[in-house]
Design a protein around this motif. Structure first.
Motif, PDB file in Angstrom:
ATOM      1  N   VAL A  65       8.500   7.261   4.448  1.00  0.00           N
ATOM      2  CA  VAL A  65       8.044   8.547   3.924  1.00  0.00           C
ATOM      3  C   VAL A  65       9.032   9.078   2.898  1.00  0.00           C
ATOM      4  O   VAL A  65      10.208   9.275   3.190  1.00  0.00           O
ATOM      5  CB  VAL A  65       7.864   9.566   5.062  1.00  0.00           C
ATOM      6  N   VAL A  66       8.529   9.309   1.687  1.00  0.00           N
ATOM      7  CA  VAL A  66       9.337   9.858   0.597  1.00  0.00           C
ATOM      8  C   VAL A  66       8.938  11.320   0.409  1.00  0.00           C
ATOM      9  O   VAL A  66       7.782  11.615   0.109  1.00  0.00           O
ATOM     10  CB  VAL A  66       9.107   9.081  -0.717  1.00  0.00           C
ATOM     11  N   ALA A  67       9.871  12.212   0.606  1.00  0.00           N
ATOM     12  CA  ALA A  67       9.599  13.650   0.463  1.00  0.00           C
ATOM     13  C   ALA A  67       9.975  14.096  -0.944  1.00  0.00           C
ATOM     14  O   ALA A  67      11.111  13.914  -1.375  1.00  0.00           O
ATOM     15  CB  ALA A  67      10.382  14.449   1.500  1.00  0.00           C
ATOM     16  N   ILE A  68       9.011  14.688  -1.653  1.00  0.00           N
ATOM     17  CA  ILE A  68       9.228  15.163  -3.018  1.00  0.00           C
ATOM     18  C   ILE A  68       8.763  16.622  -3.080  1.00  0.00           C
ATOM     19  O   ILE A  68       7.691  16.959  -2.579  1.00  0.00           O
ATOM     20  CB  ILE A  68       8.440  14.323  -4.046  1.00  0.00           C
ATOM     21  N   ILE A 108       0.838  -1.201   0.000  1.00  0.00           N
ATOM     22  CA  ILE A 108       0.000   0.000   0.000  1.00  0.00           C
ATOM     23  C   ILE A 108       0.874   1.253   0.000  1.00  0.00           C
ATOM     24  O   ILE A 108       1.752   1.415   0.853  1.00  0.00           O
ATOM     25  CB  ILE A 108      -0.930   0.040   1.230  1.00  0.00           C
ATOM     26  N   GLY A 109       0.618   2.122  -0.951  1.00  0.00           N
ATOM     27  CA  GLY A 109       1.267   3.424  -1.002  1.00  0.00           C
ATOM     28  C   GLY A 109       0.233   4.509  -0.802  1.00  0.00           C
ATOM     29  O   GLY A 109      -0.944   4.331  -1.136  1.00  0.00           O
ATOM     30  N   VAL A 110       0.653   5.629  -0.243  1.00  0.00           N
ATOM     31  CA  VAL A 110      -0.246   6.761  -0.044  1.00  0.00           C
ATOM     32  C   VAL A 110       0.407   8.009  -0.619  1.00  0.00           C
ATOM     33  O   VAL A 110       1.552   8.330  -0.278  1.00  0.00           O
ATOM     34  CB  VAL A 110      -0.562   6.990   1.449  1.00  0.00           C
ATOM     35  N   VAL A 111      -0.317   8.699  -1.499  1.00  0.00           N
ATOM     36  CA  VAL A 111       0.141   9.970  -2.048  1.00  0.00           C
ATOM     37  C   VAL A 111      -0.539  11.093  -1.282  1.00  0.00           C
ATOM     38  O   VAL A 111      -1.772  11.130  -1.177  1.00  0.00           O
ATOM     39  CB  VAL A 111      -0.188  10.081  -3.550  1.00  0.00           C
ATOM     40  N   VAL A 112       0.271  12.000  -0.747  1.00  0.00           N
ATOM     41  CA  VAL A 112      -0.252  13.141   0.003  1.00  0.00           C
ATOM     42  C   VAL A 112       0.210  14.424  -0.684  1.00  0.00           C
ATOM     43  O   VAL A 112       1.354  14.854  -0.523  1.00  0.00           O
ATOM     44  CB  VAL A 112       0.234  13.130   1.464  1.00  0.00           C
ATOM     45  N   ASP A 160       2.844   0.965   3.429  1.00  0.00           N
ATOM     46  CA  ASP A 160       4.247   0.632   3.173  1.00  0.00           C
ATOM     47  C   ASP A 160       5.084   1.841   2.780  1.00  0.00           C
ATOM     48  O   ASP A 160       6.261   1.930   3.131  1.00  0.00           O
ATOM     49  CB  ASP A 160       4.336  -0.424   2.058  1.00  0.00           C
ATOM     50  N   ARG A 161       4.517   2.764   2.016  1.00  0.00           N
ATOM     51  CA  ARG A 161       5.284   3.898   1.524  1.00  0.00           C
ATOM     52  C   ARG A 161       4.361   5.102   1.378  1.00  0.00           C
ATOM     53  O   ARG A 161       3.231   4.973   0.890  1.00  0.00           O
ATOM     54  CB  ARG A 161       5.924   3.551   0.174  1.00  0.00           C
ATOM     55  N   ARG A 205       4.018   4.058  -9.179  1.00  0.00           N
ATOM     56  CA  ARG A 205       4.091   3.139 -10.329  1.00  0.00           C
ATOM     57  C   ARG A 205       5.514   2.628 -10.518  1.00  0.00           C
ATOM     58  O   ARG A 205       5.726   1.444 -10.809  1.00  0.00           O
ATOM     59  CB  ARG A 205       3.606   3.841 -11.598  1.00  0.00           C
ATOM     60  N   GLU A 206       6.488   3.508 -10.357  1.00  0.00           N
ATOM     61  CA  GLU A 206       7.886   3.119 -10.467  1.00  0.00           C
ATOM     62  C   GLU A 206       8.240   2.066  -9.409  1.00  0.00           C
ATOM     63  O   GLU A 206       8.987   1.119  -9.683  1.00  0.00           O
ATOM     64  CB  GLU A 206       8.775   4.349 -10.291  1.00  0.00           C
ATOM     65  N   ASP A 207       7.682   2.208  -8.217  1.00  0.00           N
ATOM     66  CA  ASP A 207       7.949   1.262  -7.134  1.00  0.00           C
ATOM     67  C   ASP A 207       7.082   0.011  -7.222  1.00  0.00           C
ATOM     68  O   ASP A 207       7.209  -0.876  -6.378  1.00  0.00           O
ATOM     69  CB  ASP A 207       7.705   1.939  -5.785  1.00  0.00           C
TER      70      ASP A 207
END
Length: 318
Positions: free
Chosen positions: A71-74, A7-11, A32-33, A94-96
């Motif tokens: 947490v991936v900071a972009i 599971i990924g979450v886009v914020v 997960d991410r 999608r890349e992950d």
């Protein structure tokens, strides 16, 4: 991981200082991410995101990393819009190869505790995309301001026509979940970058043959302020929906009776309006013309054509 699915979450975040950190802290343990995308905020949003991030990466979401941080900071270098922030997060997910990607706003209006309700239809194989719906239950929608409620119903019907999902309600809802196959099936790079991304993605999903499910949820408003300028928002989104409607017809129904009915209806309607204008001009100048009769005939044909198109569209997409 949830029911064997990553599971990924886009914020997406723009000037959400004081909110985004609380949202990140409240996400369920099975996530997960988390891809937190700062859309060039002018307050302390980026610092707040960085304080929660285990890793940082450049604005281009296709870049990979060598860590297992949650947490991936972009960060976008310039403000590009809510849809662009979602797109950046989607590209990273999608890349992950994340199995299911959820979108949740950074303003605290959406309850992370409801996330499983969005995941379950996808996990069960009943849907490829699940989205929130604040309008189906009167108890849920009573907190929504009247002008937002009216605008939402208007955009609901415009989006139903444009997308072909005739049972979808509250298309502006940003609480969603999408499967990896659906994310890979749509033109993600061409995703609309303004606030109408929610409507745009529904049209793309329909053309790709994906199944959509509505998830009932309450409308909640607190101290946050919307950055939407409605005098600019409504014309832009309406025009985008018109373009997407025509694209959907051309992509799926070019030679189908559905597409032909819509085409006849639209062309006849436009001709009828043009003839009506010319007839009005002739009346003002005292000239004789039968454009009025022709206009009425064309308009009737146009209305009938569109009605037939809608009936066939509903039958085809039910």
């Amino acid at each position: 991981m949830y029911e064997g699915h990553t599971i990924g979450v886009v914020v997406p975040a723009y000037n959400e200082e004081g909110f985004v950190g609380d949202v990140l802290d409240s996400l369920p343990d099975f996530v997960d991410r988390v891809y937190v995308v700062d859309d060039a905020s002018t307050d302390g949003t980026w610092d707040e995101i960085r304080a929660h991030a285990a890793i940082e990466r450049a604005p281009r979401a296709g870049e990979s990393d060598d860590t297992d941080g949650q947490v991936v900071a972009i960060q976008h270098e310039v403000n590009r819009g809510a849809g662009a922030a979602i797109k950046t997060g989607y590209l990273a997910a999608r890349e992950d190869q994340t199995d299911i990607t959820v979108t949740i706003d950074a303003d605290g209006q959406m309850d992370p505790g409801m996330m499983t309700r969005f995941l379950d239809p996808i996990v069960a194989g009943d849907a490829d995309y699940a989205k929130g719906n604040r309008l189906s239950n009167p108890e849920f929608r009573h907190e929504m301001p009247r002008f937002r409620l009216l605008g939402n119903w208007m955009l609901t019907w415009l989006t139903r026509i444009a997308s072909g999902y005739w049972d979808v309600t509250d298309p502006q809802n940003g609480y969603t979940a999408i499967s990896l196959p659906a994310l890979e099936a749509i033109d993600l790079e061409g995703m609309y970058e303004y606030y109408g991304y929610c409507n745009d993605i529904l049209v793309k999903l329909n053309v790709a043959g994906m199944r959509v499910a509505d998830v009932d949820m309450p409308a909640t408003y607190g101290d946050e302020e919307s950055s939407i300028e409605y005098n600019d928002y409504i014309p832009k989104v309406s025009l985008m929906l018109l373009r997407n409607f025509l694209w959907r017809l051309g992509s799926r129904y070019r030679t189908h009776p559905l597409g032909i009915a819509y085409l006849v209806g639209i062309v006849s309607g436009v001709v009828g309006i043009a003839l009506g204008v010319r007839a009005a001009g002739a009346t003002l100048t005292g000239s004789e013309s039968d454009d009025g009769r022709k206009s009425l005939t064309s308009l009737v044909v146009g209305v009938v054509g569109i009605i037939v198109g809608v009936v066939l569209d509903r039958r085809e997409n039910t």
